[in-house]
Each structure stands twice: as C-alpha cells, then as structure tokens.
Design a protein around this motif. Structure first.
Motif, PDB file in Angstrom:
ATOM      1  N   GLN A 112       6.490   9.992  -3.945  1.00  0.00           N
ATOM      2  CA  GLN A 112       5.096  10.411  -3.830  1.00  0.00           C
ATOM      3  C   GLN A 112       4.648  10.930  -5.196  1.00  0.00           C
ATOM      4  O   GLN A 112       5.439  11.542  -5.911  1.00  0.00           O
ATOM      5  CB  GLN A 112       5.032  11.546  -2.807  1.00  0.00           C
TER       6      GLN A 112
ATOM      7  N   ARG B 123       1.572   7.698  -1.993  1.00  0.00           N
ATOM      8  CA  ARG B 123       1.724   8.659  -0.898  1.00  0.00           C
ATOM      9  C   ARG B 123       3.143   8.716  -0.360  1.00  0.00           C
ATOM     10  O   ARG B 123       3.697   9.773  -0.150  1.00  0.00           O
ATOM     11  CB  ARG B 123       0.758   8.292   0.234  1.00  0.00           C
ATOM     12  N   ASP B 124       3.744   7.532  -0.167  1.00  0.00           N
ATOM     13  CA  ASP B 124       5.068   7.518   0.460  1.00  0.00           C
ATOM     14  C   ASP B 124       5.616   6.093   0.332  1.00  0.00           C
ATOM     15  O   ASP B 124       5.351   5.250   1.178  1.00  0.00           O
ATOM     16  CB  ASP B 124       4.928   7.910   1.949  1.00  0.00           C
TER      17      ASP B 124
END
Ligand SMILES: Nc1ncnc2c1ncn2[C@@H]1O[C@H](COP(=O)(O)OP(=O)(O)OP(=O)(O)O)[C@@H](O)[C@H]1O
Length: 334
Positions: A25, A36-37
């Motif tokens: 992230q 984000r991920d």
C-alpha cells in the motif's frame, strides 16, 4: 537470495530473483492512495508487464521495489529477502533501473556511464573494462565506436541501449523498467523491443516493466498485470489469456475491440490444430512456417487472396489451415 536453477539456466548464467509484492500500500503525504492493496508474484527470470491508465499507480509500484518510495504497508520480497531489511543504496546496486529518457549522465562518456555501478562496487579497472565491452556488445553497440561518445552524440535508440547496458552492468537480480521505450519513435521502438527480447532470452533477468502501450505489453510480457485506479489488480495473465478472456469489464474495455487480432499475434501455430495437407491439385497454396504466429498466417492468406494455406516445418509441409480455422483461433470470449 532465492535463485531458481531453471530460471538462471545453469551455474554460469546470470542470476535472477523472484519478486513478491504482499498486500502493498502507498498513501502519499497529501492523502493520495496511489496503491491500496496489491499482491503480485513474479517468478525468477520472468518478464512481467504492469499496464493500466495514467495515474493508476504503476510507477509507484515499481519505485517501491527499489525503495525510491517506501510502502505505507505490506511486504516486498526479493527471493526470500525483505527489501526493507536491506540498506537502500546496496539494494539499488542489485536492482537495475531503466526509465524513459534513460537518465544518462550527460558529461560522462558511454563507457563511464555503463561503468557507474561496477565503479561503486569497487571492481578493478580490468574487470570493469571487460564488463563494459561485453555489455555494449550485448546491446548491439560496438565499444570501439561508441565507448568514448557522450550521450548527446547518440540517437535516442542508442541512448536507450546504453541505459539498458548500464542497468545490467553489475549483473542485477532484478530489472525495473519504467516506460523504457516510449521516448523513441514507433519504428525504433519496435526494433528495440525485438532486440530486448533477444537480450532477455540470453540474460533471463526478472523484469518488471511499466508501459501504457498494450501492443508493447503483449509483445514483451510473459505475463501482464492490468491495474486500475489505486493499483487494483484487475487481471494477471499471459497475453493470450488476457486477450482471449478478459476477466472484468474494465479489462475488456482496456484491451479493446481489436483484441481478436492482437490475440492472433500471440497465438502459435499448433501442429495438433492443423488440417491435413491438401493433395496435388492445391500444390500452389501459399505457405507459412510452423514457428510463425496465427497473425502471420492470416496476413499470408489475406495478401494471397486464397482461403487455405500450407504450414511448413523446415520447408516440408506438415499441415494446412483454412481461413475459417484461423478465425476460430482468434475468437475471443468475455
Ligand atoms: N509524490 C507524490 N505525492 C503525491 N501524490 C503522488 C506522488 N506521486 C504520484 N502521486 C499520485 O499517485 C497516483 C499514482 O501515480 P503513479 O505515478 O504511480 O501512476 P502511473 O500509473 O505510473 O501514472 P502514469 O501512467 O501517468 O505515469 C496518481 O494519482 C499520482 O498523482
């Protein structure tokens, strides 16, 4: 460092390490969630392309691998080693980095540019000189002719080759490439891509390459990771699988309506898919070699105006392909 013997191609071949991005992230100080991920595995010796629209986080991902950017969360492993456990400067000496416009040092000769990392590593003059010669040869630049030139005395394509030679100089385990071929015109780009594939067949590095050019991704990638905003992984697949069966509406739109044609270019002519060789009556049919692509075969059919062609191996006919059969090969789903 984890080195797979298959990927390294034997004891004397250059080394390559796997890359493992684990739930990484990146949130920038201004609050932008660039990634984000993201979880992604790249095998040792594999060339993986990151592609996606502008601002989706591709460069951020790349720069987290060599710690030009620190992840906010998650882990990045090279082989079985966590990159955050390695001093960033030492880490970067083990990771080649090639960017658009190359970033060569303008006041240093080609030779000095390529010798940068060996110099930092304290290699002897003789060892460095031999390595620079080898690398320049490998990227198709004669050391005697180009070694003493300065970057401004080279064409864009030649500068790009020097950039690749410099990135490979200290035999890195990983090569990161951010839009490496986009600063040159399309004809030079196609030639550089072809040369680069030949080079990669020789050095078998683990390569993570960022591009916004789908044709480049399809041509170069063993696998392609399609990202959407926030570094979201939409699909991670071989070019043929990606074009043949886009996993999400985003990917379908991204690869475009002409993906059937693109897919033909990455579809090999499978001996098992061929029809029987026709008899003498059709002896003047056009031919295509078995190691060509389905796209090559279609091009031959279209220019000949015939509706069938003969596939040859070492000059001998091994089967035939009808126009319909070829179109079936390019048929896509999703
Ligand atoms: N230093 C920074 N500070 C704040 N935001 C940043 C910074 N660098 C990048 N970003 C933002 O993070 C997001 C991802 O940027 P990144 O450069 O990784 O995207 P990209 O996919 O490589 O884009 P492009 O294809 O246009 O080069 C974008 O929204 C960008 O504006």
């Amino acid at each position: 460092m984890d080195v797979t013997p298959e990927a390294a191609g034997g004891a004397e071949s250059p080394r390559a390490a796997s890359i493992s991005l684990q739930a990484i992230q990146k949130r920038y100080p201004n609050g932008t969630e660039a990634v984000r991920d993201l979880t992604l595995e790249v095998r040792a010796g594999e060339l993986v392309v990151l592609i996606g629209p502008s601002g989706c986080g591709k460069s951020t991902v790349l720069r987290m691998v060599n710690r030009l950017i620190e992840p906010t969360a998650g882990r990045i492993l090279l082989g079985d080693e966590d990159v955050t456990d390695v001093d960033p400067v030492r880490l970067r000496r083990r990771i080649g980095y090639v960017i658009q416009n190359v970033g060569l040092f303008p006041h240093q000769t080609v030779r000095a540019n390529v010798a940068t990392v060996p110099g930092l590593l304290g290699w002897s003059r003789d060892q460095t000189r031999a390595r620079v010669d080898e690398l320049l040869d490998l990227v198709g630049l004669d050391p005697a002719q180009f070694g003493r030139r300065y970057p401004h005395e080279l064409s864009g394509g030649q500068r790009q080759r020097v950039g690749v030679a410099r990135a490979l100089a200290a035999d890195p385990v990983v090569l990161l490439m951010d839009e490496p071929f986009s600063a040159v015109d399309p004809i030079v780009r196609a030639r550089l891509q072809e040369e680069f594939l030949r080079l990669q067949a020789e050095v078998r590095k683990t390569i993570l390459l960022v591009t916004h050019d789908l044709d480049e991704a399809v041509r170069l990638g063993d696998r392609i990771a399609v990202l959407s905003q926030g570094g979201h992984l939409e699909q991670y697949d071989t070019p043929a699988a990606l074009l043949g069966a886009p996993a999400t509406p985003f990917v379908r739109e991204f690869v475009g309506a002409d993906r059937g044609i693109r897919r033909l270019a990455v579809t090999r002519l499978d001996r098992d898919a061929l029809e029987p060789v026709p008899g003498d009556a059709e002896a003047d049919l056009p031919t295509v070699p078995l190691d060509g692509s389905a796209y090559d075969a279609l091009a031959v059919l279209l220019t000949s105006g015939r509706d069938r062609l003969v596939v040859t191996d070492g000059g001998r006919p091994v089967g035939a392909l009808s126009r319909q059969r070829l179109l079936d090969l390019g048929r896509v789903t999703g």
